[in-house]
Design a protein around this motif. Structure first.
Motif, PDB file in Angstrom:
ATOM      1  N   GLN A  91      54.397  37.363  27.445  1.00 31.83           N
ATOM      2  CA  GLN A  91      54.208  36.895  28.663  1.00 31.83           C
ATOM      3  C   GLN A  91      53.506  37.611  29.538  1.00 31.83           C
ATOM      4  OE1 GLN A  91      57.363  35.097  30.974  1.00 31.83           O
ATOM      5  NE2 GLN A  91      56.081  33.580  31.859  1.00 31.83           N
ATOM      6  N   ASN A 115      50.288  40.502  15.246  1.00 32.12           N
ATOM      7  CA  ASN A 115      50.450  39.781  16.566  1.00 32.12           C
ATOM      8  C   ASN A 115      49.069  39.537  17.298  1.00 32.12           C
ATOM      9  OD1 ASN A 115      53.415  40.450  16.768  1.00 32.12           O
ATOM     10  ND2 ASN A 115      52.732  42.483  17.018  1.00 32.12           N
ATOM     11  N   GLN A 148      58.392  36.603  22.698  1.00 33.83           N
ATOM     12  CA  GLN A 148      57.113  36.122  22.834  1.00 33.83           C
ATOM     13  C   GLN A 148      56.564  36.731  24.333  1.00 33.83           C
ATOM     14  OE1 GLN A 148      56.957  31.810  23.428  1.00 33.83           O
ATOM     15  NE2 GLN A 148      54.973  31.830  23.905  1.00 33.83           N
ATOM     16  N   ALA A 192      47.174  37.922  23.628  1.00 30.76           N
ATOM     17  CA  ALA A 192      47.804  36.923  24.683  1.00 30.76           C
ATOM     18  C   ALA A 192      46.924  37.061  25.883  1.00 30.76           C
ATOM     19  CB  ALA A 192      49.336  37.538  24.683  1.00 30.76           C
ATOM     20  N   GLY A 239      57.857  41.085  26.875  1.00 35.76           N
ATOM     21  CA  GLY A 239      58.072  40.348  25.426  1.00 35.76           C
ATOM     22  C   GLY A 239      57.272  41.350  24.363  1.00 35.76           C
ATOM     23  N   SER A 240      56.929  42.418  24.709  1.00 36.67           N
ATOM     24  CA  SER A 240      56.141  43.141  23.839  1.00 36.67           C
ATOM     25  C   SER A 240      56.478  44.536  24.063  1.00 36.67           C
ATOM     26  CB  SER A 240      54.722  43.088  23.610  1.00 36.67           C
ATOM     27  OG  SER A 240      54.054  43.394  24.825  1.00 36.67           O
TER      28      SER A 240
END
Length: 117
Positions: free
Chosen positions: A3, A103, A1, A106, A26-27
């Motif tokens: 962040q 995706n 995930q 975020a 997280g990516s």
């Protein structure tokens, strides 16, 4: 995930400078387009600056020549150097990682910037 955590906000006098930082986790950070957005009191959230995976930048007219966005892919960081700050720059500044494929985008929680004498 994914962040995103922003830091570096604070109170500064008109004409002053601040450097905002956004730490991503997280990516695969380097392949994502990133951006800084802000939401001032009683205003909608607006784009401040973006930087794509190739390092190409884009700025809102209101900050062109005063703000600089940059990224360090080795550290999974994106920065916003803000110079010649004005009271109208007062806002909560958010870091954004753009949507890519399946995706979703975020957002970070934001960091408050207040420009006042």
């Amino acid at each position: 995930q994914v962040q995103l955590v922003e830091s570096g906000g604070g109170l500064v006098q008109p004409g002053g400078s601040l450097r905002l930082s956004c730490a991503a986790s997280g990516s695969i950070f380097s392949i994502y387009n990133m951006g800084w957005y802000r939401q001032g009191p009683g205003k909608h959230r607006e784009l401040v600056a973006t930087i794509n995976s190739a390092g190409t930048t884009n700025y809102a007219d209101s900050v062109t020549g005063r703000f600089t966005i940059s990224r360090d892919n080795a550290k999974n960081m994106v920065y916003l150097q803000m110079n010649s700050l004005k009271p109208e720059d007062t806002a909560v500044y958010h870091c954004k990682q753009d949507r890519r494929g399946s995706n979703p985008a975020a957002w970070g929680q934001g960091t408050q910037v207040t420009v006042s004498s």
